[in-house]
Design an enzyme around this catalytic site. Structure first.
Site, PDB file in Angstrom:
ATOM      1  N   HIS A  32      45.895  38.281  45.253  1.00 45.39           N
ATOM      2  CA  HIS A  32      44.627  37.666  45.736  1.00 45.39           C
ATOM      3  C   HIS A  32      44.945  36.980  46.802  1.00 45.39           C
ATOM      4  O   HIS A  32      45.589  35.855  46.825  1.00 45.39           O
ATOM      5  CB  HIS A  32      43.905  37.030  44.871  1.00 45.39           C
ATOM      6  N   GLY A  33      44.733  37.230  48.279  1.00 37.60           N
ATOM      7  CA  GLY A  33      44.792  36.556  49.386  1.00 37.60           C
ATOM      8  C   GLY A  33      46.245  36.324  49.955  1.00 37.60           C
ATOM      9  O   GLY A  33      46.645  35.642  50.832  1.00 37.60           O
ATOM     10  N   ASN A  39      46.444  47.611  47.275  1.00 37.99           N
ATOM     11  CA  ASN A  39      44.878  47.697  46.833  1.00 37.99           C
ATOM     12  C   ASN A  39      44.039  48.417  48.042  1.00 37.99           C
ATOM     13  O   ASN A  39      44.228  47.793  49.155  1.00 37.99           O
ATOM     14  CB  ASN A  39      44.431  46.181  46.710  1.00 37.99           C
ATOM     15  N   GLU A  81      48.045  38.717  35.501  1.00 37.11           N
ATOM     16  CA  GLU A  81      48.227  38.525  36.961  1.00 37.11           C
ATOM     17  C   GLU A  81      47.824  37.499  37.284  1.00 37.11           C
ATOM     18  O   GLU A  81      46.466  36.947  37.083  1.00 37.11           O
ATOM     19  CB  GLU A  81      47.385  39.921  37.854  1.00 37.11           C
ATOM     20  N   GLU A  96      41.799  48.105  38.353  1.00 34.23           N
ATOM     21  CA  GLU A  96      41.153  46.640  37.996  1.00 34.23           C
ATOM     22  C   GLU A  96      39.476  47.081  37.578  1.00 34.23           C
ATOM     23  O   GLU A  96      38.976  47.827  37.937  1.00 34.23           O
ATOM     24  CB  GLU A  96      41.018  46.104  39.300  1.00 34.23           C
ATOM     25  N   HIS A 147      39.691  48.956  42.509  1.00 33.10           N
ATOM     26  CA  HIS A 147      38.587  48.158  41.340  1.00 33.10           C
ATOM     27  C   HIS A 147      37.518  48.945  41.351  1.00 33.10           C
ATOM     28  O   HIS A 147      36.886  49.052  42.487  1.00 33.10           O
ATOM     29  CB  HIS A 147      38.324  46.539  41.926  1.00 33.10           C
ATOM     30  N   ARG A 188      33.983  48.895  40.541  1.00 35.17           N
ATOM     31  CA  ARG A 188      33.117  47.924  39.967  1.00 35.17           C
ATOM     32  C   ARG A 188      31.857  48.524  39.393  1.00 35.17           C
ATOM     33  O   ARG A 188      31.599  49.754  39.745  1.00 35.17           O
ATOM     34  CB  ARG A 188      32.637  47.294  41.573  1.00 35.17           C
ATOM     35  N   GLY A 235      45.961  43.841  49.079  1.00 39.66           N
ATOM     36  CA  GLY A 235      44.799  44.613  49.865  1.00 39.66           C
ATOM     37  C   GLY A 235      44.562  44.152  51.093  1.00 39.66           C
ATOM     38  O   GLY A 235      44.892  44.890  52.151  1.00 39.66           O
ATOM     39  N   HIS A 236      43.877  43.129  51.299  1.00 39.01           N
ATOM     40  CA  HIS A 236      43.081  42.909  52.549  1.00 39.01           C
ATOM     41  C   HIS A 236      44.059  42.805  53.430  1.00 39.01           C
ATOM     42  O   HIS A 236      43.697  43.326  54.721  1.00 39.01           O
ATOM     43  CB  HIS A 236      42.022  41.393  52.307  1.00 39.01           C
ATOM     44  N   THR A 290      36.741  39.341  44.353  1.00 41.94           N
ATOM     45  CA  THR A 290      36.866  38.426  43.053  1.00 41.94           C
ATOM     46  C   THR A 290      37.070  37.084  43.182  1.00 41.94           C
ATOM     47  O   THR A 290      38.100  36.655  44.046  1.00 41.94           O
ATOM     48  CB  THR A 290      38.119  39.193  42.285  1.00 41.94           C
ATOM     49  N   ASP A 325      40.783  49.195  48.149  1.00 37.01           N
ATOM     50  CA  ASP A 325      39.261  49.127  48.085  1.00 37.01           C
ATOM     51  C   ASP A 325      38.818  48.977  49.528  1.00 37.01           C
ATOM     52  O   ASP A 325      37.533  49.645  49.703  1.00 37.01           O
ATOM     53  CB  ASP A 325      38.851  47.902  47.125  1.00 37.01           C
ATOM     54  N   HIS A 326      39.457  48.537  50.329  1.00 39.53           N
ATOM     55  CA  HIS A 326      38.664  47.980  51.548  1.00 39.53           C
ATOM     56  C   HIS A 326      38.828  49.396  52.492  1.00 39.53           C
ATOM     57  O   HIS A 326      37.813  49.636  53.374  1.00 39.53           O
ATOM     58  CB  HIS A 326      39.289  46.839  52.311  1.00 39.53           C
ATOM     59  N   ARG A 359      30.350  49.664  44.461  1.00 42.87           N
ATOM     60  CA  ARG A 359      30.079  49.504  45.901  1.00 42.87           C
ATOM     61  C   ARG A 359      31.214  50.031  46.709  1.00 42.87           C
ATOM     62  O   ARG A 359      30.865  50.065  47.975  1.00 42.87           O
ATOM     63  CB  ARG A 359      30.004  48.057  46.090  1.00 42.87           C
TER      64      ARG A 359
HETATM   65  N1  PXP Z   1      44.548  41.139  42.355  1.00 45.51           N
HETATM   66  C1  PXP Z   1      43.178  41.104  41.977  1.00 45.51           C
HETATM   67  C2  PXP Z   1      42.861  41.037  40.605  1.00 45.51           C
HETATM   68  C3  PXP Z   1      42.014  41.529  42.745  1.00 45.51           C
HETATM   69  O1  PXP Z   1      40.763  41.534  42.261  1.00 45.51           O
HETATM   70  C4  PXP Z   1      42.194  41.495  44.234  1.00 45.51           C
HETATM   71  C5  PXP Z   1      41.227  41.870  45.235  1.00 45.51           C
HETATM   72  O2  PXP Z   1      40.270  43.092  44.802  1.00 45.51           O
HETATM   73  C6  PXP Z   1      43.530  41.473  44.611  1.00 45.51           C
HETATM   74  C7  PXP Z   1      44.530  41.359  43.815  1.00 45.51           C
HETATM   75  C8  PXP Z   1      43.779  41.943  46.116  1.00 45.51           C
HETATM   76  O3  PXP Z   1      43.352  40.822  46.771  1.00 45.51           O
HETATM   77  P1  PXP Z   1      43.577  40.911  48.514  1.00 45.51           P
HETATM   78  O4  PXP Z   1      42.686  41.838  48.924  1.00 45.51           O
HETATM   79  O5  PXP Z   1      42.982  39.517  48.843  1.00 45.51           O
HETATM   80  O6  PXP Z   1      44.971  41.057  48.677  1.00 45.51           O
END
Ligand code: PXP
Length: 250
Positions: free
Chosen positions: A191-192, A7, A151, A70, A43, A45, A213-214, A101, A9-10, A49
């Protein structure tokens, strides 16, 4: 072995901080692909953003791996997706004020809004995934909608403190995973997830895709994106190999 969807996005968040062109998430996607990413996740949005429409279009033309978009239950973004044709759409909840999210999609409560979106995806041969919490009612509702993939939201597992709490959250993810796989639906999670906590999730039987992602972009600040992606790929590979050995050993 599950695919790694990176991901980015960042990277776009950093670009938007100055409103300029750098760093370009499209370049980041190319680096991630060369480092072994199996997919790129973005994503788009409603408030734009971080990721912009231009990123979606250029990514569609630039990368050779799976492009996973996403999106919220926005008819306007769905129409854009129908034109640009990402390889997969993942429907997520979206609130303007949230930092990221925050929870899974409420498939039970939003069934009547989700079903027509899934119909529209089928009409246009677009693969659809629903991002949900590993709660039995949500899992059942997602299965009943006949979606292509689910997911599972790993946020509660990632945020759990102490081995007991982690075990409780992991058990919920495992139970939800079993139900999804048994229903013939493709299993994803995200996520996370970090280098530390991804292994057990990657080793869940039937896990096909992890979206991360993060942790990767944060690590990339110190070691570069190429290495950060390779490290996560290695962690997933190691966990899957351990799982295969355990299955073989009975
Ligand atoms: N999956 C989904 C559906 C998400 O919304 C996100 C965050 O945008 C991620 C995965 C990735 O999460 P993280 O950035 O915490 O790894």
């Amino acid at each position: 072995m599950p695919r790694l969807g990176v991901n980015i996005d960042h990277v776009a968040t950093l670009r938007q901080a100055r409103g300029g062109r750098e760093p370009d998430p499209v370049q980041a996607a190319v680096v991630a692909e060369l480092a072994g990413a199996d997919g790129i996740t973005i994503h788009l949005r409603e408030d734009r953003r971080h990721i912009q429409d231009r990123d979606l279009r250029l990514l569609r033309e630039s990368i050779g791996v799976i492009l996973n978009l996403e999106m919220s239950l926005s008819p306007e973004i769905l129409e854009l997706a129908i034109v640009v044709r990402p390889d997969q759409l993942t429907f997520v909840p979206e609130r303007r004020a949230e930092l990221t999210t925050e929870g899974g999609l409420d498939v039970v409560g939003l069934r009547d809004r989700i079903a027509p979106m899934l119909d529209r995806c089928r009409e246009h041969n677009l693969i659809a995934s629903l991002f949900i919490d590993p709660d039995p009612a949500q899992v059942e509702a997602a299965i009943a909608l006949g979606v292509d993939a689910v997911e599972l939201h790993t946020g509660r597992y990632a945020n759990a403190a102490g081995s007991k709490a982690i075990a409780v959250e992991f058990a919920a993810l495992r139970r939800a995973s079993e139900a999804i796989v048994a229903a013939g639906i493709e299993l994803h999670a995200g996520h996370g997830l970090t280098l530390k906590n991804t292994g057990p999730i990657a080793a869940i039987s039937g896990m096909k895709e992890l979206n991360i992602g993060h942790a990767i972009v944060a690590r990339a600040v110190f070691v570069g994106l190429d290495r950060a992606v390779r490290e996560m790929k290695d962690a997933i590979t190691a966990a899957s190999a351990t799982n295969r050995t355990a299955i073989a050993a009975g």
